[in-house]
Structure formats: structure tokens, C-alpha cells
Design a protein around this motif. Sequence first.
Motif, PDB file in Angstrom:
ATOM      1  N   HIS A  47       0.841  -1.204   0.000  1.00 43.52           N
ATOM      2  CA  HIS A  47       0.000   0.000   0.000  1.00 43.52           C
ATOM      3  C   HIS A  47       0.872   1.249   0.000  1.00 43.52           C
ATOM      4  CE1 HIS A  47      -3.476  -2.488   0.780  1.00 43.52           C
ATOM      5  NE2 HIS A  47      -2.834  -3.045   1.785  1.00 43.52           N
ATOM      6  N   ILE A  48       1.656   1.429  -1.036  1.00 40.11           N
ATOM      7  CA  ILE A  48       2.523   2.593  -1.161  1.00 40.11           C
ATOM      8  C   ILE A  48       2.103   3.332  -2.432  1.00 40.11           C
ATOM      9  CG2 ILE A  48       4.908   3.385  -1.432  1.00 40.11           C
ATOM     10  CD1 ILE A  48       5.759   0.649  -0.232  1.00 40.11           C
ATOM     11  N   PRO A  49       1.802   4.646  -2.323  1.00 40.85           N
ATOM     12  CA  PRO A  49       1.467   5.373  -3.551  1.00 40.85           C
ATOM     13  C   PRO A  49       2.686   5.419  -4.477  1.00 40.85           C
ATOM     14  CG  PRO A  49       1.513   6.855  -1.648  1.00 40.85           C
ATOM     15  CD  PRO A  49       1.751   5.476  -1.139  1.00 40.85           C
ATOM     16  N   TYR A  50       2.441   5.258  -5.781  1.00 34.89           N
ATOM     17  CA  TYR A  50       3.562   5.210  -6.717  1.00 34.89           C
ATOM     18  C   TYR A  50       3.172   5.798  -8.057  1.00 34.89           C
ATOM     19  CZ  TYR A  50       1.228   1.237  -8.919  1.00 34.89           C
ATOM     20  OH  TYR A  50       0.315   0.432  -9.558  1.00 34.89           O
ATOM     21  N   GLN A  51       4.194   6.020  -8.875  1.00 35.38           N
ATOM     22  CA  GLN A  51       3.998   6.451 -10.252  1.00 35.38           C
ATOM     23  C   GLN A  51       4.898   5.580 -11.112  1.00 35.38           C
ATOM     24  OE1 GLN A  51       4.421  10.646 -10.854  1.00 35.38           O
ATOM     25  NE2 GLN A  51       4.464  10.478 -13.061  1.00 35.38           N
ATOM     26  N   THR A  52       4.404   5.118 -12.245  1.00 38.69           N
ATOM     27  CA  THR A  52       5.193   4.290 -13.143  1.00 38.69           C
ATOM     28  C   THR A  52       6.046   5.197 -14.028  1.00 38.69           C
ATOM     29  OG1 THR A  52       3.469   2.611 -13.142  1.00 38.69           O
ATOM     30  CG2 THR A  52       5.103   2.486 -14.895  1.00 38.69           C
ATOM     31  N   VAL A  53       7.344   4.905 -14.086  1.00 43.56           N
ATOM     32  CA  VAL A  53       8.297   5.740 -14.818  1.00 43.56           C
ATOM     33  C   VAL A  53       9.168   4.847 -15.686  1.00 43.56           C
ATOM     34  CG1 VAL A  53      10.273   7.291 -14.556  1.00 43.56           C
ATOM     35  CG2 VAL A  53       8.358   7.471 -12.988  1.00 43.56           C
ATOM     36  N   THR A  54       9.460   5.307 -16.919  1.00 42.87           N
ATOM     37  CA  THR A  54      10.408   4.628 -17.795  1.00 42.87           C
ATOM     38  C   THR A  54      11.776   5.258 -17.579  1.00 42.87           C
ATOM     39  OG1 THR A  54       8.673   4.239 -19.420  1.00 42.87           O
ATOM     40  CG2 THR A  54      10.943   4.018 -20.181  1.00 42.87           C
ATOM     41  N   VAL A  55      12.786   4.430 -17.323  1.00 42.18           N
ATOM     42  CA  VAL A  55      14.131   4.913 -17.019  1.00 42.18           C
ATOM     43  C   VAL A  55      14.811   5.400 -18.294  1.00 42.18           C
ATOM     44  CG1 VAL A  55      16.391   4.248 -16.121  1.00 42.18           C
ATOM     45  CG2 VAL A  55      14.324   3.365 -15.053  1.00 42.18           C
ATOM     46  N   GLN A  56      15.395   6.589 -18.214  1.00 44.21           N
ATOM     47  CA  GLN A  56      16.136   7.204 -19.309  1.00 44.21           C
ATOM     48  C   GLN A  56      17.640   7.091 -19.018  1.00 44.21           C
ATOM     49  OE1 GLN A  56      14.462   8.336 -21.994  1.00 44.21           O
ATOM     50  NE2 GLN A  56      12.588   7.702 -20.942  1.00 44.21           N
ATOM     51  N   PRO A  57      18.494   7.244 -20.027  1.00 43.69           N
ATOM     52  CA  PRO A  57      19.939   7.203 -19.789  1.00 43.69           C
ATOM     53  C   PRO A  57      20.354   8.271 -18.764  1.00 43.69           C
ATOM     54  CG  PRO A  57      19.502   7.091 -22.136  1.00 43.69           C
ATOM     55  CD  PRO A  57      18.184   7.376 -21.461  1.00 43.69           C
ATOM     56  N   GLY A  58      21.182   7.879 -17.806  1.00 42.77           N
ATOM     57  CA  GLY A  58      21.666   8.796 -16.783  1.00 42.77           C
ATOM     58  C   GLY A  58      20.786   8.860 -15.541  1.00 42.77           C
ATOM     59  N   ASP A  59      19.615   8.235 -15.573  1.00 44.88           N
ATOM     60  CA  ASP A  59      18.715   8.254 -14.414  1.00 44.88           C
ATOM     61  C   ASP A  59      19.220   7.327 -13.317  1.00 44.88           C
ATOM     62  OD1 ASP A  59      16.960  10.037 -15.525  1.00 44.88           O
ATOM     63  OD2 ASP A  59      15.454   8.549 -16.095  1.00 44.88           O
ATOM     64  N   THR A  60      19.033   7.756 -12.086  1.00 45.21           N
ATOM     65  CA  THR A  60      19.229   6.901 -10.924  1.00 45.21           C
ATOM     66  C   THR A  60      17.924   6.927 -10.146  1.00 45.21           C
ATOM     67  OG1 THR A  60      20.001   8.700  -9.507  1.00 45.21           O
ATOM     68  CG2 THR A  60      21.686   7.504 -10.760  1.00 45.21           C
ATOM     69  N   LEU A  61      17.766   6.005  -9.218  1.00 47.83           N
ATOM     70  CA  LEU A  61      16.539   5.982  -8.428  1.00 47.83           C
ATOM     71  C   LEU A  61      16.362   7.303  -7.696  1.00 47.83           C
ATOM     72  CD1 LEU A  61      14.059   4.543  -7.357  1.00 47.83           C
ATOM     73  CD2 LEU A  61      15.492   3.566  -5.561  1.00 47.83           C
ATOM     74  N   LEU A  62      17.419   7.803  -7.099  1.00 46.30           N
ATOM     75  CA  LEU A  62      17.328   9.060  -6.358  1.00 46.30           C
ATOM     76  C   LEU A  62      16.987  10.232  -7.273  1.00 46.30           C
ATOM     77  CD1 LEU A  62      17.554  10.444  -3.644  1.00 46.30           C
ATOM     78  CD2 LEU A  62      19.993  10.725  -4.061  1.00 46.30           C
ATOM     79  N   SER A  63      17.601  10.297  -8.452  1.00 48.10           N
ATOM     80  CA  SER A  63      17.304  11.412  -9.357  1.00 48.10           C
ATOM     81  C   SER A  63      15.857  11.365  -9.840  1.00 48.10           C
ATOM     82  CB  SER A  63      18.270  11.425 -10.544  1.00 48.10           C
ATOM     83  OG  SER A  63      18.045  10.327 -11.398  1.00 48.10           O
ATOM     84  N   ILE A  64      15.345  10.170 -10.086  1.00 49.51           N
ATOM     85  CA  ILE A  64      13.946  10.035 -10.511  1.00 49.51           C
ATOM     86  C   ILE A  64      13.012  10.460  -9.383  1.00 49.51           C
ATOM     87  CG2 ILE A  64      12.149   8.392 -11.172  1.00 49.51           C
ATOM     88  CD1 ILE A  64      14.395   6.744 -12.539  1.00 49.51           C
ATOM     89  N   MET A  65      13.290   9.996  -8.170  1.00 52.63           N
ATOM     90  CA  MET A  65      12.424  10.329  -7.031  1.00 52.63           C
ATOM     91  C   MET A  65      12.452  11.824  -6.738  1.00 52.63           C
ATOM     92  SD  MET A  65      13.124   7.080  -4.572  1.00 52.63           S
ATOM     93  CE  MET A  65      11.741   7.328  -3.484  1.00 52.63           C
ATOM     94  N   GLU A  66      13.625  12.446  -6.811  1.00 55.97           N
ATOM     95  CA  GLU A  66      13.710  13.882  -6.570  1.00 55.97           C
ATOM     96  C   GLU A  66      12.986  14.671  -7.650  1.00 55.97           C
ATOM     97  OE1 GLU A  66      17.917  14.570  -6.103  1.00 55.97           O
ATOM     98  OE2 GLU A  66      17.775  14.291  -3.925  1.00 55.97           O
ATOM     99  N   GLU A  67      13.019  14.192  -8.884  1.00 53.82           N
ATOM    100  CA  GLU A  67      12.300  14.855  -9.964  1.00 53.82           C
ATOM    101  C   GLU A  67      10.789  14.765  -9.740  1.00 53.82           C
ATOM    102  OE1 GLU A  67      11.648  14.155 -14.703  1.00 53.82           O
ATOM    103  OE2 GLU A  67      13.672  13.895 -13.907  1.00 53.82           O
ATOM    104  N   LEU A  68      10.310  13.603  -9.315  1.00 55.77           N
ATOM    105  CA  LEU A  68       8.882  13.437  -9.048  1.00 55.77           C
ATOM    106  C   LEU A  68       8.421  14.266  -7.849  1.00 55.77           C
ATOM    107  CD1 LEU A  68       8.444   9.598  -9.615  1.00 55.77           C
ATOM    108  CD2 LEU A  68       7.771  11.445 -11.144  1.00 55.77           C
ATOM    109  N   GLN A  69       9.293  14.451  -6.868  1.00 53.98           N
ATOM    110  CA  GLN A  69       8.967  15.217  -5.663  1.00 53.98           C
ATOM    111  C   GLN A  69       9.197  16.717  -5.846  1.00 53.98           C
ATOM    112  OE1 GLN A  69       7.508  12.308  -3.501  1.00 53.98           O
ATOM    113  NE2 GLN A  69       7.829  14.210  -2.454  1.00 53.98           N
ATOM    114  N   ASN A  70       9.833  17.113  -6.960  1.00 49.73           N
ATOM    115  CA  ASN A  70      10.224  18.515  -7.187  1.00 49.73           C
ATOM    116  C   ASN A  70      11.146  19.011  -6.081  1.00 49.73           C
ATOM    117  OD1 ASN A  70       8.745  18.843  -9.593  1.00 49.73           O
ATOM    118  ND2 ASN A  70       6.884  19.152  -8.412  1.00 49.73           N
ATOM    119  N   GLY A  71      12.085  18.193  -5.686  1.00 53.26           N
ATOM    120  CA  GLY A  71      13.039  18.549  -4.643  1.00 53.26           C
ATOM    121  C   GLY A  71      13.504  17.302  -3.929  1.00 53.26           C
TER     122      GLY A  71
END
Length: 109
Positions: A47-71
Motif C-alpha cells: 500500500h505505497i502510492p507510486y507512479q510508473t516511470v520509464t528509465v532514461q539514460p543517466g537516471d538513478t533511483l534518487l534522481s527520478i524520485m527527486e524529480e517526481l517530488q520537485n526537490g
Amino acid sequence: MKKAIRAFVLCLAIYIIYHDVTTGTLIVSTKATAAPEHTTDGKINVHIPYQTVTVQPGDTLLSIMEELQNGPIPVPIDKAIADFEALNPGKKAQTLQIGKKYKIPIYKR
């Protein structure tokens, strides 16, 4: 007088180092997280809210999460990794593959 001040500063430094080593100065979260529930067919019910994302070159888990959080993410990194791995069974956070879709946890601020 100078010897007394030096002795006091030395004792204070020793106490500070002792306190830092034994107790620590960082705040540690002691909240227990609930284990994921297992359904009758053996799948894990998360029961964790999530968004489905396709990984692009250079992405890391942290960079994706920070982008989704806007910070910066509002949870510790180890919790974010555990939530990612709970949402994506059999996948490790360190082995994201370019072009694959993953469920990325979203946190409220």
C-alpha cells in the motif's frame, strides 16, 4: 591559570568525543514500518502510492524520485530503496535498466 583552562578544554574535548562515539549526534528514526501483507495467492499486497516511470539514460533511483517530488525526498534513502523494492518485486534499486518501466514510490511532504 592557562594550565587550568587547557586542562578544562582537554577534558571537554574528551567528553565530546566519548559522547559522540557512544551515543552519537545524529537523529535516528525509530519508527517501525509495517511489513507488506501477503494475499491468499502468495503475492505481496503493498500500500505505497507510486507512479510508473520509464528509465532514461543517466537516471538513478534518487534522481527520478527527486524529480517526481520537485526537490529532495522527505524520507531516508534506505526507506525509499525498501519501498522501491517492495513495489518492484525481484528488482534491485542499484540495477535500474534503461527503457524499463518501474513503480517509483511517491511521498507526501
